[in-house]
Design a protein around this motif. Sequence first.
Motif, short mmCIF file in Angstrom:
data_model
loop_
_atom_site.label_atom_id
_atom_site.label_comp_id
_atom_site.label_asym_id
_atom_site.label_seq_id
_atom_site.Cartn_x
_atom_site.Cartn_y
_atom_site.Cartn_z
N GLY A 11 -7.53 -8.81 22.70
CA GLY A 11 -7.02 -7.95 23.74
C GLY A 11 -6.42 -6.64 23.25
O GLY A 11 -6.03 -5.80 24.03
N GLU A 12 -6.34 -6.46 21.96
CA GLU A 12 -5.78 -5.24 21.37
C GLU A 12 -6.87 -4.55 20.55
O GLU A 12 -6.70 -4.30 19.36
N MET A 13 -7.99 -4.25 21.17
CA MET A 13 -9.17 -3.83 20.41
C MET A 13 -8.97 -2.58 19.57
O MET A 13 -9.61 -2.42 18.55
N ASN A 14 -8.11 -1.67 19.96
CA ASN A 14 -7.93 -0.46 19.15
C ASN A 14 -6.70 -0.53 18.26
O ASN A 14 -6.26 0.47 17.73
N ARG A 15 -6.12 -1.74 18.11
CA ARG A 15 -5.01 -1.93 17.18
C ARG A 15 -5.44 -2.86 16.06
O ARG A 15 -4.64 -3.49 15.40
N ASN A 16 -6.72 -2.96 15.85
CA ASN A 16 -7.28 -3.76 14.77
C ASN A 16 -6.87 -3.16 13.43
O ASN A 16 -6.80 -1.94 13.29
N PRO A 17 -6.60 -4.00 12.42
CA PRO A 17 -6.18 -3.48 11.11
C PRO A 17 -7.18 -2.55 10.43
O PRO A 17 -6.81 -1.85 9.50
N ILE A 18 -8.43 -2.50 10.87
CA ILE A 18 -9.37 -1.60 10.21
C ILE A 18 -9.44 -0.22 10.84
O ILE A 18 -10.14 0.65 10.36
N CYS A 19 -8.69 -0.01 11.95
CA CYS A 19 -8.75 1.30 12.57
C CYS A 19 -7.35 1.80 12.90
O CYS A 19 -6.39 1.08 12.86
N GLY A 20 -7.27 3.04 13.23
CA GLY A 20 -5.99 3.60 13.62
C GLY A 20 -5.91 5.07 13.28
O GLY A 20 -6.76 5.60 12.57
N PRO A 21 -4.87 5.73 13.77
CA PRO A 21 -4.74 7.16 13.48
C PRO A 21 -4.43 7.40 12.02
O PRO A 21 -3.78 6.58 11.37
N PHE A 22 -4.89 8.50 11.51
CA PHE A 22 -4.62 8.86 10.13
C PHE A 22 -3.17 9.27 9.98
O PHE A 22 -2.65 10.05 10.77
N VAL A 23 -2.49 8.71 9.01
CA VAL A 23 -1.10 9.06 8.71
C VAL A 23 -1.10 9.65 7.31
O VAL A 23 -1.35 8.95 6.34
N PRO A 24 -0.84 10.96 7.17
CA PRO A 24 -1.00 11.61 5.89
C PRO A 24 0.05 11.27 4.84
O PRO A 24 -0.24 11.28 3.66
N GLY A 25 1.28 10.98 5.25
CA GLY A 25 2.35 10.76 4.28
C GLY A 25 2.41 9.33 3.76
O GLY A 25 2.07 8.39 4.46
N ARG A 26 2.85 9.17 2.52
CA ARG A 26 3.02 7.84 1.91
C ARG A 26 4.39 7.78 1.25
O ARG A 26 4.82 8.73 0.59
N LYS A 27 5.06 6.65 1.41
CA LYS A 27 6.28 6.38 0.67
C LYS A 27 6.07 5.07 -0.05
O LYS A 27 5.50 4.13 0.51
N ALA A 28 6.49 5.00 -1.29
CA ALA A 28 6.33 3.79 -2.07
C ALA A 28 7.67 3.42 -2.71
O ALA A 28 8.53 4.28 -2.91
N LEU A 29 7.82 2.15 -3.02
CA LEU A 29 9.04 1.69 -3.67
C LEU A 29 9.10 2.22 -5.09
O LEU A 29 8.15 2.09 -5.86
N ASN A 30 10.25 2.79 -5.46
CA ASN A 30 10.43 3.24 -6.84
C ASN A 30 11.04 2.11 -7.66
O ASN A 30 11.23 0.99 -7.15
N GLN A 31 11.36 2.36 -8.91
CA GLN A 31 11.91 1.34 -9.80
C GLN A 31 13.21 0.75 -9.27
O GLN A 31 13.53 -0.40 -9.52
N ALA A 32 13.98 1.53 -8.52
CA ALA A 32 15.26 1.07 -7.97
C ALA A 32 15.09 0.31 -6.66
O ALA A 32 16.07 -0.14 -6.07
N GLY A 33 13.84 0.18 -6.18
CA GLY A 33 13.59 -0.53 -4.93
C GLY A 33 13.86 0.30 -3.69
O GLY A 33 14.05 -0.23 -2.60
N VAL A 34 13.85 1.62 -3.85
CA VAL A 34 14.08 2.54 -2.75
C VAL A 34 12.78 3.27 -2.44
O VAL A 34 12.06 3.68 -3.35
N PHE A 35 12.46 3.44 -1.13
CA PHE A 35 11.25 4.16 -0.77
C PHE A 35 11.43 5.65 -1.08
O PHE A 35 12.44 6.25 -0.74
N GLU A 36 10.44 6.22 -1.74
CA GLU A 36 10.44 7.65 -2.02
C GLU A 36 9.09 8.23 -1.66
O GLU A 36 8.07 7.53 -1.68
#
Length: 119
Positions: A11-36
Amino acid sequence: MYDAWPGATAGEMNRNPICGPFVPGRKALNQAGVFETVVAGAQFVDIGGDGLLNCDPASQCHIPLTATVTHGGKSIQVKIVDRCEACAIGDIDLTPTAFAALADQSLGRTSVQWHFNKY
């Protein structure tokens, strides 16, 4: 293929994990466990310590899978953004612009080779 994809919700055909709007930014966990910020953007998706994308469950912020489509010696890369109601298993539905990059639009349908890419 689309409805059987792991994580797909009925019932959520356009919320499938293989599709979605492009999100340009990325944050990743650093060595201290904080998103940067690792890739600047107006919107962000968090990449957890497991390497998987983490989003607020109320939002659809994942990065869509892409596919490479080839026809007649030409190839293009497209984003998977929604479900094709009229497609058979193994078919891929292209936007008019993507189709025109590969073949004459007057064909309407044509045979192509395609495969998913990693993002």
